[in-house]
Design a protein around this motif. Sequence first.
Motif, mmCIF file in Angstrom:
data_model
loop_
_atom_site.group_PDB
_atom_site.id
_atom_site.type_symbol
_atom_site.label_atom_id
_atom_site.label_comp_id
_atom_site.label_asym_id
_atom_site.label_seq_id
_atom_site.Cartn_x
_atom_site.Cartn_y
_atom_site.Cartn_z
ATOM 1 N N ARG A 1 0.934 -1.207 -0.040
ATOM 2 C CA ARG A 1 -0.007 -0.052 -0.001
ATOM 3 C C ARG A 1 0.951 1.224 -0.093
ATOM 4 O O ARG A 1 0.661 2.439 -0.762
ATOM 5 N N TRP B 1 -0.905 -7.186 -6.635
ATOM 6 C CA TRP B 1 -1.716 -6.745 -5.759
ATOM 7 C C TRP B 1 -2.944 -5.995 -6.145
ATOM 8 O O TRP B 1 -4.128 -6.461 -5.558
ATOM 9 N N HIS B 2 -2.775 -5.009 -6.944
ATOM 10 C CA HIS B 2 -3.934 -4.392 -7.442
ATOM 11 C C HIS B 2 -4.810 -5.316 -8.306
ATOM 12 O O HIS B 2 -5.912 -5.182 -8.200
ATOM 13 N N ARG C 1 -6.957 -7.366 -5.823
ATOM 14 C CA ARG C 1 -7.971 -6.644 -5.428
ATOM 15 C C ARG C 1 -9.089 -6.471 -6.418
ATOM 16 O O ARG C 1 -10.305 -6.431 -6.083
ATOM 17 N N ASP D 1 -12.955 -7.601 -5.583
ATOM 18 C CA ASP D 1 -14.284 -6.604 -5.644
ATOM 19 C C ASP D 1 -15.029 -6.979 -6.833
ATOM 20 O O ASP D 1 -16.204 -6.939 -6.590
#
Length: 202
Positions: free
Chosen positions: A27, A74-75, A78, A82
């Motif tokens: 992050r 990671w993105h 995610r 989602d």
Amino acid sequence: MARPLAARRPAAPMSSGQAARRVRILRAASDLGGREGLANVQMHDVAKKAGVAIATLYRYFPSKPYLFLAVLEWHIDRFLGDRDHGRDDSPKADRGTEAGETLVALSAALLSSRLLASAVALSSFTEYTSVVPTRIDIVESALGQRMLRLLGSRADPLTARSRVRLLVYSWWGVFVAMLTEEISTEQGNADLRLAARLLTAP
């Protein structure tokens, strides 16, 4: 002074605390990369923002390119999570349409931060085999596994894996072309939908 690269594998988090620390690092790198761009991000600043020692950062991410490739994964993870969370039970589109719309939406999500998109793209072009001597097959990535599931169980396993590789690499090439404005977003989206339709056809 830059830390020299070492020919070793990065450490994998073994506990929930270590996993949380790894996410804090990802992050922090994402925030800094999106604000400053790859060239201006220093590993020391990432460690400071994440609240970890510099040695801890290098244990998980042996180089800045490796760190930003992990940020990309990671993105993507995610984004897919989602997307799954927002699904309903209405009839699904055919697999080609679903694959194409997934890739179009993923590109839009990544391109929403142009500096971060540039950081992960530049990192992918940087030679880092001395840090990670064995790379995984792209089919084993989260995006590769999603595309593999969309192909269904009827496809021949070896052919299906080849199709997935072609599809993911096609997505990456189109994504970079949109990022560098070689092609427009509209043309890139059309190309992704066409690639998905062709590569998921029976």
